[in-house]
Design an enzyme around this catalytic site. Structure first.
Site, short mmCIF file in Angstrom:
data_model
loop_
_atom_site.label_atom_id
_atom_site.label_comp_id
_atom_site.label_asym_id
_atom_site.label_seq_id
_atom_site.Cartn_x
_atom_site.Cartn_y
_atom_site.Cartn_z
CE LYS A 1 -2.26 -0.86 3.85
NZ LYS A 1 -1.52 -2.07 4.28
NE ARG B 1 -4.31 -1.45 9.93
CZ ARG B 1 -3.20 -0.92 9.42
NH1 ARG B 1 -3.20 0.30 8.96
NH2 ARG B 1 -2.10 -1.63 9.35
NE ARG C 1 7.87 -2.83 6.61
CZ ARG C 1 6.56 -2.62 6.64
NH1 ARG C 1 5.94 -2.19 5.55
NH2 ARG C 1 5.85 -2.89 7.72
NE ARG D 1 6.50 -0.71 10.55
CZ ARG D 1 5.38 -0.60 9.85
NH1 ARG D 1 5.37 0.04 8.70
NH2 ARG D 1 4.26 -1.11 10.28
NE ARG E 1 2.15 -5.02 11.38
CZ ARG E 1 3.19 -4.80 10.58
NH1 ARG E 1 4.33 -5.43 10.76
NH2 ARG E 1 3.08 -3.97 9.57
P1 AMP Z 1 0.86 0.31 9.12
O1 AMP Z 1 2.07 1.16 8.97
O2 AMP Z 1 -0.30 0.75 8.29
O3 AMP Z 1 1.16 -1.16 8.98
O4 AMP Z 1 0.37 0.51 10.64
C1 AMP Z 1 1.20 0.18 11.73
C2 AMP Z 1 0.36 0.06 12.99
O5 AMP Z 1 -0.30 1.30 13.27
C3 AMP Z 1 -0.77 -0.97 12.92
O6 AMP Z 1 -0.32 -2.30 13.20
C4 AMP Z 1 -1.70 -0.44 14.01
O7 AMP Z 1 -1.20 -0.73 15.31
C5 AMP Z 1 -1.59 1.06 13.80
N1 AMP Z 1 -2.59 1.56 12.83
C6 AMP Z 1 -2.35 2.08 11.61
N2 AMP Z 1 -3.49 2.42 11.01
C7 AMP Z 1 -4.49 2.09 11.87
C8 AMP Z 1 -5.91 2.17 11.82
N3 AMP Z 1 -6.55 2.67 10.74
N4 AMP Z 1 -6.61 1.73 12.90
C9 AMP Z 1 -6.00 1.25 13.99
N5 AMP Z 1 -4.66 1.13 14.10
C10 AMP Z 1 -3.90 1.55 13.05
#
Ligand code: AMP
Length: 232
Positions: free
Chosen positions: A13, A88, A124, A157, A168
């Site tokens: 994404k 999400r 990553r 990360r 996740r």
């Molecule tokens: P990402 O970088 O999109 O993989 O997001 C990393 C982490 O941020 C996720 O595993 C969640 O803990 C949190 N996060 C990101 N976007 C959301 C969302 N829309 N709702 C809830 N938690 C989020």
């Protein structure tokens, strides 16, 4: 216009969102990036969110909705914006419709098999200074472990460890994947195969945004992926 990128962690994404940002001029809004910034700045919100993020759990709907509400009110979002990692949950999708309804939207689902997601996320590496993203096997920096752009040492990360990655993906399947049907019912969902070369995926997304050519529908894109996985 609003483009929503929907996909599991590691589905691409961010990469596709960046390319779309360049192509459309719409800003890419990543809730993961907004949350990581809050964590780095040690804001009260960041400190609360961090505990969930390191475990691979979702941060509360209210917190993330608040971040998005503020961000999309900014001037650069007036004509359009790209959402990466939001919504999400169904509750977030409903909150989005309530905070900025009436805007035409298209939801691009980037489909990738779980084994490939795990492989990609384990490999990553990110630059802690400029946030550039690399992968040890498919997108490695010129000097191993060093950012091409700014020379800093790359790091993993904290939520890219095997155990948290599995969590996740499970959270995605349980709480986020149902959004595909939610948006299918609104006739706004289109799927692309996220397993080919980056440029091919970008071209597939561009075709969807330019108007889906005859014969390419959300369902046939998914079927195509399944066909390709089958032994010849
Ligand atoms: P990402 O970088 O999109 O993989 O997001 C990393 C982490 O941020 C996720 O595993 C969640 O803990 C949190 N996060 C990101 N976007 C959301 C969302 N829309 N709702 C809830 N938690 C989020």
């Amino acid at each position: 216009m609003r483009i929503i990128l929907l996909g599991a962690p590691g589905s691409g994404k961010g990469t596709q969102g960046d390319l779309l940002e360049k192509r459309t001029g719409f800003p890419r809004i990543s809730t993961g990036d907004l949350l990581r910034l809050a964590v780095r700045r040690k804001t009260p919100l960041g400190l609360r969110a961090e505990a969930f993020m390191v475990q691979g759990l979702l941060v509360s709907d209210e917190v993330v909705e608040g971040l998005v509400r503020e961000r999309i009110a900014e001037a650069d979002c007036r004509v359009g914006y790209i959402l990466d990692g939001f919504p999400r949950t169904i509750a977030q999708a409903e909150a989005l419709a309530a905070m900025d309804g009436g805007r035409p939207e298209i939801v691009i689902g980037i489909e990738v098999d779980s084994e490939i997601l795990i492989e990609r996320l384990c490999g990553r590496r990110v630059c802690p200074a400029c946030q550039a993203v690399y992968n040890v096997s498919v997108q490695s920096p010129a000097r191993p472990g060093v950012c091409d752009a700014c020379g800093r040492g790359l790091v993993q990360r904290p939520d890219d460890t095997a155990e948290v990655i599995r969590k996740r993906i499970a959270v995605y399947l349980e709480q986020t994947a149902p959004l595909k049907d939610y948006y299918r019912r609104k006739n706004e969902f289109r799927a692309v195969d996220g397993q080919g070369p980056t440029e091919e995926i970008a071209a597939a997304i561009a075709r969807i945004l330019d108007g889906t050519p005859a014969g390419t529908t959300a369902e046939t894109a998914e079927d195509g992926r399944k066909d390709r996985r089958s032994p010849a």
